[in-house]
Enzyme design. Structure first.
Site, short mmCIF file in Angstrom:
data_model
loop_
_atom_site.label_atom_id
_atom_site.label_comp_id
_atom_site.label_asym_id
_atom_site.label_seq_id
_atom_site.Cartn_x
_atom_site.Cartn_y
_atom_site.Cartn_z
N TYR B 271 0.82 -1.22 0.00
CA TYR B 271 0.00 0.00 0.00
C TYR B 271 0.85 1.26 0.00
O TYR B 271 0.43 2.29 -0.50
CB TYR B 271 -1.02 -0.03 1.14
CG TYR B 271 -2.23 -0.80 0.70
CD1 TYR B 271 -3.21 -0.19 -0.10
CD2 TYR B 271 -2.38 -2.15 0.99
CE1 TYR B 271 -4.29 -0.91 -0.57
CE2 TYR B 271 -3.47 -2.87 0.52
CZ TYR B 271 -4.42 -2.24 -0.27
OH TYR B 271 -5.48 -2.94 -0.75
N HIS B 426 -5.78 -2.57 6.40
CA HIS B 426 -5.15 -3.63 5.62
C HIS B 426 -4.18 -4.47 6.46
O HIS B 426 -3.44 -5.28 5.92
CB HIS B 426 -4.43 -3.04 4.40
CG HIS B 426 -5.38 -2.50 3.38
ND1 HIS B 426 -6.25 -3.33 2.73
CD2 HIS B 426 -5.62 -1.25 2.93
CE1 HIS B 426 -6.99 -2.60 1.89
NE2 HIS B 426 -6.63 -1.33 2.01
#
Lengths: 744, 744
Positions: B271, B426
């Site tokens: 990410y 996440h």
């Protein structure tokens, strides 16, 4: 001295078979003029110099470590096995170094090693491991003892003139002659067969015979042992028959029987790669000593053709197709293939494409042929080796089926279709099976063998029992299993009497290449006729495979047609149940090794199944009806030692059906990149796949693509005559053509 | 004109925040002097020219196909999604081409496209797909709409001067301003967070604000929406919390909170790679327009540090370690990393190691920074980028755990040890987990995410439910699961409040590198302390990993410690049962996705387990007692859609035990080649692994190798002070040392 020998060699060629008696050494693989040429070119030929430097480094390191000839004890994976194996490899290389570099340390190293073996061999009992049908002395099987002698003969030849006459007599009387007798006279069940084992035995006996100039050994190698006292029908520990009625023997028999006129070796490329070396090395030794016998040219140059066949039996990366028992990953980069390709270049027609294979191998044989290849590469003569479609017949006369390879582009799509004979003891029960490759990557795999070659921890590095219970079975292959049984019921003796028949092979049109064959004996009373086409259509991004498998049988059966896809399931158009507890697919014939991960009913019309592997999409489209079943399986059941890979398959099952037809398309398309994360052309281009005609004479298949365009393929089921005229009416329209198939 | 702008820019730096008002366009990412420099160097800089040619070819092909702005309809995998995504990528590139090549066709293409969007956007409803917590208009989520605006701002800036004032007004009034308001004011739950989604929204608003010179938008981007009306505690569709108490917002908050002072981004490198682009691109735009705000230099250059951290979070092939939700295969070859590395080079300290990364990327950003990198590569300034061991702290202030990477050699062995914070929505529940790499190949894997990004057939390309039920669970990772539960019971809100604590990190000695951390909150009442060392000893062919995991707890528990090895089982020293029918390992917390392929009792003393992968051997040696159990598992149970990979693990289970200690060694060794078929150094070099001392203060482990030599490692369990003096007596011998660990 050198000049003299050169003259003698030239004379030798025109003389009788006894010409060799007058020749000096080396005369086996190296020759005096060849050695002279290598010496003259030192420092001038990059690939040769590199190969020599590599070998020198390796041998020097071993010499520095000292010689060890331990008392034999271990299986393949163990120390004594590896040490003796390393010894003969290094001794052969040291022999070459002695000749080329003229440094006596190499000769001394070989002499010392040979005398250690001489001292040990006299009283050496059989190897303690008892698994082999023909136990060796240095190794657990005569096969490895023969390897030893093939290499040591070369080492001995290289230092023959360095040794005194007394030394030679001692070595020959106490080591070489008893060694040669042991692997032949004392082990006829090993030596007197037509089998890759025997080939090594024969080469070993022949080569030491040539060095010793022992005519009896040479004759034994060429023609076998006259009276071996063996009974017909015995089996070796791989299940291969040792002696059949009227069995031939010796080098010529081994050359004639397993090699087809196209150079295909009936056990398949993995074993061809292994068997090739002793064939070639003995043939070369014979060429150097007895050119009058024309061993290298025997059977219309079948040995050189064999090298060509073998290269064609490899994928884009040079890895051999794993037909029958075969370890994946074996490739033409293997040292024995270095020998083979260099010899094929030198003794063949100097095909410059072979030079590009030599370049990929990155090394050459330290012999005149390797020198020549390296010189020609230096001189820029190499051209790319782009493999074409090829049909290779099986059987001594080329009439026992074969292997058809259809290629599109430069291995953009490669179909390997097997309709061969059984392939001796390493054969699998997989008539009309196929595997599929895209640019060297497996799309639909052939499992290969169940063995970890030379990894001692896995069953001594030998064949594992799963090789029989899984790898050789029919359900382990991309072909039809009927009633859950193996082809020929897995009976080797029956299978060995039969082979499939080629129906047609045609690779003339780049947009439609076809191979088709029939099999009538795998299941008595049942004819299987499989036609596979590699087709490229402008509405399709990539070429695809059309697969038509027709069954004509005398009773109702259950059919299983698996596709061993590689990768991750992406999509499908049928529903299935996934059990929370996994059970085996069946109880025997290989089914006991498959877990059923999913079971569903096929879709009426077309069943579609899509997967992703190495960033490429593939879709399988099958013509099905709603009564068909679909099984998603994975290998690994009843495999307590984890000897098998956990690979997947989708299997179409059709129950309680007599005559039937399986039509499928395997369609590569699109791409996915985890870096760009973009998914391109990820859907099948086929809207509909349908059978538009099917009777005893013709089967017609229509492919309608997503743009609405259609392709029609018709195979003439009975008449494969290339000049036969055909006419079929489909949907009120007449189609006329000449030859076994129609495509439009 | 050009000279004028250059002067203005120089002046701008010393002026107030309104300096940009006087500047011409482009002024966002491209600048007038930068464009001038690119034009001047055309044809002179190979990598730049190649990058330009690639982009030109791509854009020209799209222009030839014509513009399509379809009515939005599809999820990520579908046509309308892909088309709109392609549109903004191409428009941005066309803008660069217009500036550099001065060919009006590119400007016209962008103008026409923008006006098609303008015509569509006015009346465009919400996207019909309803899955997102913040639905977009062009795409199914505001995130993708924001992507569009980030790129389109650049395209607009590039043709700003090409458009008439009327045209600009139309576009701004009907398209850009409403678009910016929609993704911010109308979607505060998307815009006003600290989350990678928000980062994109912020960059989008900020960039179009800069092009339009709209101070309100710029302020909104930098500082967020003052009064968003959101309630505390809502969740997005990934399970992430939308608003927490006292939540900060806007660009600076997003820069400060998720980035640690070392540049580690709390969600993990996958990410970070995604979030980096909008951070950088907005920072660059701010640098070009408002250098006085020092956005690019904010928080002690954390953005440039972030790029360095990200590069260090990759394996030998440049692929990012898949910590938390992460798709494997994503690497620094991603386009956003091309931008990042070029900017890091240009705006950083011109680190020549970055140039070798640029070389591997094979392309540069079409901007002054890319030009500069390409020029310096041309001029031979690149030096290899050899990654070292590194400890990256997590948390805004660097005090919320982190990730320790121990490297031996040039990625000969790379250990990734995660002791970080939860990592927002996440994050995975895997405190003190690790993964291991040899030369870029996974030895012990981190599973990564359960998602097929952008593959529409797999759940629309979105996160699959197995991401929650498998990928995020504790048992899916190489760390300790207690009583079959997840860390923090898998409760996100609880997990988000805690982090592990670094005990020590020391990579000074090449032969023993250590990372150690503790975790006290994953299981309340339980302290887990894991110490991992990468050790190279002369009696070992390769470096190995020593793993010491100590548990101090308030009650008896069941412990599971899995190792997700990659490859084929070769050997083991314990017996096990292999069930013919496979059942799941458990019912929940990820266990329901594991099939038990084998169960056995551990060996008393050491349990050994060996596998082979990519031609390399690995042996796991664990200190065990006979009551310990060993499970051989495979992922895939309760996975009806085949969303998970069928990967294996060996899990050590210890039942009914309170305080305990797990000691293991993961030992790479030897090699196997399917070409040479030789198996080298295929056995572990460890004769015995034993715990020689263990109490609350110290844990000592002795490794005895097959040559009989020993190594001793002691960790001080309580005192991690680097200057603390320690003394331990073992077997009557005293060991004294300074610092947290001892090794001899």
């Amino acid at each position: 001295m050198k000049k003299f020998s050169l003259t003698m060699l030239a004379v030798g060629i025109s003389l009788s078979s006894f010409a060799s008696e007058a020749k000096g050494h080396p005369n086996l693989i190296l020759t005096e003029p060849g050695v002279e040429r290598m010496r003259d070119n030192l420092g001038e030929v990059p690939l040769f110099d590199k190969s020599l430097a590599t070998v020198k480094q390796e041998v020097d390191a071993e010499i520095a470590m000292g010689i060890d000839t331990p008392i034999p004890k271990d299986f393949s994976g163990g120390y004594t096995h590896q040490r003796h194996k390393q010894n003969f490899f290094i001794a052969q290389k040291a022999g070459v170094l002695y000749q080329v570099l003229e440094d006596e340390k190499y000769a001394k190293y070989i002499r010392d090693m040979l005398f250690q073996y001489e001292a040990m061999y006299k009283d050496l009992p059989l190897h303690p491991q008892e698994r082999s049908y023909s136990r060796g002395k240095l190794f657990w099987q005569c096969l490895n003892d023969s390897n030893w002698l093939v290499y040591m003969s070369q080492a001995y030849d290289a230092i023959y003139d360095y040794l005194s006459a007394d030394e030679r007599k001692t070595l020959e009387d106490n080591l070489f002659r008893p060694f040669a007798d042991f692997i032949s006279l004392e082990n006829p069940q090993f030596f007197n067969r037509v089998h890759n084992h025997s080939t090594w035995g024969i080469a070993a006996v022949g080569m030491i015979g040539l060095v010793m100039n022992d005519e009896e050994l040479i004759q034994r190698a060429l023609y076998g042992i006259e009276d071996d006292g063996l009974e017909v029908g015995g089996k070796d520990n791989d299940g291969g028959t040792i002696k059949v009625e009227g069995q031939r023997k010796g080098f010529f028999a081994n050359l004639e029987e397993p090699f087809s006129p196209d150079g295909y070796y009936t056990e398949g490329p993995y074993y061809q790669r292994y068997a090739m070396y002793p064939f070639l090395i003995l043939a070369l030794a014979m060429e150097n000593n007895r050119p009058d016998l024309k061993v290298l040219q025997h059977k219309d140059n079948v040995l050189l053709k064999g090298i060509n066949a073998l290269l064609n039996l490899s994928d884009a990366d040079g890895e051999f197709f794993p037909l029958n028992d075969a370890q994946k990953g074996m490739s033409y980069k293997k040292a024995s293939l270095v020998t083979a390709v260099d010899l094929a270049y030198f003794y063949g027609e100097k095909d410059p494409r072979l030079l590009s294979v030599v370049e990929k191998q990155g090394e050459v044989l330290l012999q005149e042929s390797g020198l020549e290849a390296a010189i020609d590469i230096r001189d820029g003569k190499a051209v790319p080796f782009v493999k074409s479609s090829v049909n290779l017949s099986d059987g001594p006369n080329g009439d026992q089926g074969g292997v058809g390879i259809l290629r599109y582009g430069n291995e953009d799509l490669t179909l390997v279709f097997k309709y061969a004979a059984q392939g001796l003891s390493h054969g699998h029960y997989d008539k009309l099976s196929f595997s599929l490759y895209e640019k060297g990557e497996e799309v639909l795999q052939d499992y290969g063998l169940a063995r970890f070659v030379n990894i001692g921890q896995k069953g001594g590095g030998n064949y594992l029992k799963e090789n029989t219970t899984w790898a050789k079975t029919t359900i382990a292959h991309n072909t039809l299993s009927i009633n859950g049984t193996k082809h020929f019921d897995g009976e080797y003796d029956v299978a060995s009497q039969h082979h499939s028949e080629l129906f047609t092979f045609n690779a003339e049109d780049d947009n439609v290449k076809v191979v088709s064959a029939t099999e009538e004996n795998a299941y008595p009373g049942t004819l299987m006729h499989r036609t596979m086409a590699v087709i490229k259509d402008e509405n399709f991004e990539k070429p695809f495979v059309l697969d038509i498998l027709r069954v004509d049988t005398d009773k109702k059966n259950q059919y299983d047609l698996p596709f061993y896809y590689m990768g991750q399931i992406i999509d499908k158009n049928f529903t299935h149940e996934s059990p929370t507890t996994l059970s085996p697919f069946g109880e025997d014939n290989g089914y006991q090794h498959l877990f059923v991960e999913g079971k569903g009913n096929a879709s009426e019309g077309n069943t579609k199944f899509q997967w992703l592997q190495h960033g490429k999409y593939y879709t399988l489209t099958m013509v099905t009806n709603a009564e068909d079943e679909v099984y998603l399986t994975r290998i690994g059941a009843n495999d307590p030692d984890f000897n098998l890979r956990r690979d997947a398959a989708i299997t179409l099952r059709r129950n309680d059906t007599q005559d039937t037809l399986f039509v499928s398309v395997v369609e590569p398309h699109g791409s996915y990149s985890p870096v760009s994360e973009s998914s391109i052309n990820s859907r099948s281009s086929i809207k509909n796949l349908e059978v538009v005609f099917n009777n005893d004479d013709y089967t017609g298949v229509r492919i309608t693509d997503v743009k609405g365009d259609t392709q029609l393929f018709i195979i003439a089921n009975r008449d494969n005559d290339s000049s036969a005229k055909h006419k079929v009416e489909i949907d009120g329209k007449s189609y006329r053509w000449v030859g076994p198939f129609f495509y439009m």
